[in-house]
Every structure is written in structure tokens, then in C-alpha cells.
Design a protein around this motif. Sequence first.
Motif, PDB file in Angstrom:
ATOM      1  N   ALA A 149      28.156 -49.042 -70.330  1.00  0.00           N
ATOM      2  CA  ALA A 149      29.206 -48.089 -70.714  1.00  0.00           C
ATOM      3  C   ALA A 149      28.811 -46.658 -70.352  1.00  0.00           C
ATOM      4  N   ASN A 150      27.565 -46.293 -70.614  1.00  0.00           N
ATOM      5  CA  ASN A 150      27.089 -44.948 -70.280  1.00  0.00           C
ATOM      6  C   ASN A 150      27.152 -44.699 -68.779  1.00  0.00           C
ATOM      7  N   ARG A 151      26.770 -45.703 -68.010  1.00  0.00           N
ATOM      8  CA  ARG A 151      26.765 -45.562 -66.555  1.00  0.00           C
ATOM      9  C   ARG A 151      28.192 -45.383 -66.032  1.00  0.00           C
ATOM     10  N   HIS A 152      29.123 -46.147 -66.602  1.00  0.00           N
ATOM     11  CA  HIS A 152      30.523 -45.999 -66.190  1.00  0.00           C
ATOM     12  C   HIS A 152      31.019 -44.592 -66.468  1.00  0.00           C
ATOM     13  N   LYS A 153      30.671 -44.049 -67.622  1.00  0.00           N
ATOM     14  CA  LYS A 153      31.088 -42.681 -67.979  1.00  0.00           C
ATOM     15  C   LYS A 153      30.515 -41.685 -66.976  1.00  0.00           C
ATOM     16  N   SER A 154      29.235 -41.830 -66.656  1.00  0.00           N
ATOM     17  CA  SER A 154      28.582 -40.897 -65.723  1.00  0.00           C
ATOM     18  C   SER A 154      29.182 -40.941 -64.342  1.00  0.00           C
ATOM     19  N   THR A 155      29.467 -42.139 -63.858  1.00  0.00           N
ATOM     20  CA  THR A 155      29.970 -42.248 -62.486  1.00  0.00           C
ATOM     21  C   THR A 155      31.436 -41.859 -62.397  1.00  0.00           C
ATOM     22  N   GLN A 156      32.185 -41.941 -63.502  1.00  0.00           N
ATOM     23  CA  GLN A 156      33.583 -41.521 -63.502  1.00  0.00           C
ATOM     24  C   GLN A 156      33.710 -40.009 -63.494  1.00  0.00           C
ATOM     25  N   ARG A 157      32.700 -39.303 -63.980  1.00  0.00           N
ATOM     26  CA  ARG A 157      32.735 -37.833 -64.034  1.00  0.00           C
ATOM     27  C   ARG A 157      32.622 -37.207 -62.652  1.00  0.00           C
ATOM     28  N   LYS A 158      32.094 -37.937 -61.687  1.00  0.00           N
ATOM     29  CA  LYS A 158      31.842 -37.365 -60.359  1.00  0.00           C
ATOM     30  C   LYS A 158      33.087 -37.217 -59.550  1.00  0.00           C
TER      31      LYS A 158
END
Length: 158
Positions: A149-158
Motif C-alpha cells: 500500500a505504501n509503495r502504491h501511494k509513493s508511485t502514484q505521487r510521481k
Amino acid sequence: MKVPIFLNGEKVVLDAEPEERLLTVLRRRGLFSVKKGCGKGKCGFCSVLLNGKPIPSCLIPAGIVRDCAVVTLEYFSKSTAYADIMHGFKQAGMHLCGYCTAAKVFAVYDLIETSYRPTEAELEQIADSLTCSCTDRGTFINGILYAVANRHKSTQRK
């Protein structure tokens, strides 16, 4: 023998005997996140990323990594992927012993890179293959889910 590789983002030349394992050569270079565990490739304590995939460095002869990219936890720990994974582990209440950290972090990283929504079978396979008394199976699976979930959040911010 001289073995040119990309180690932690830099072109270096390893000095190794033909039969020497990558684990030994990396530890000689002061990279101690690569732990000596079972010596049979089962525990994952010696894990590194070889061309982006986790491998047990205790099984790999140093000579076959010629011109490959090798990443240890020392370098990977500076990445956002590492931060996302470790934050997920913390959210789940995981307290890693330090011996199994590379195994768990790189296995979860590989899962995140290859599966957007890991199946229950994939989660169980990782939890069953990386056993260490520092973390129980359920907590580890929860840590993986938080990390995803954290990784999805980080990659969506880019």
C-alpha cells in the motif's frame, strides 16, 4: 581474477578467486548487510539484488557477475522503495533482528515490482520461505500488505 561489476551504482572491479562466492567478496569490501547464514541459499540472509532480482549471494560464484548490477542493502536503504517497505513493516509492528532484513526487504521489493496486487498464495509463499524468529508469520504478511500500500501511494505521487 578481476571482475568488473556495477556495485551499488558504481563501476568497480572485484578481486576474487574463481571459486569464491559473491558473499565472501562483498563482505571483504565491508558490505556487512550481506549476512552469512545457511550457506545453501535457503535462508536469504545473504540476499542482494542482481540485475534487479533478489538472489542468495552465498551460491553465486563471483566470476559470473561480470558486468552485472549488484545492489546491497546498504545502497538500497537510500531508496524510496526501501522507505516504503520499512514503513510498512513498522506499521505492522515488525521488529527485525537485522540478520534477516535483506532477505525480507528484497523479497518484498521483488513482489511489489512483479505483482500489483499480491495474491494470498504469493504472500504465504514469501512468509513461509523466509522464516526468522524475530517476526511471526501473520505480522510479516501484514507488513507486506502495508508495504504494498505504501509503495502504491509513493508511485502514484510521481
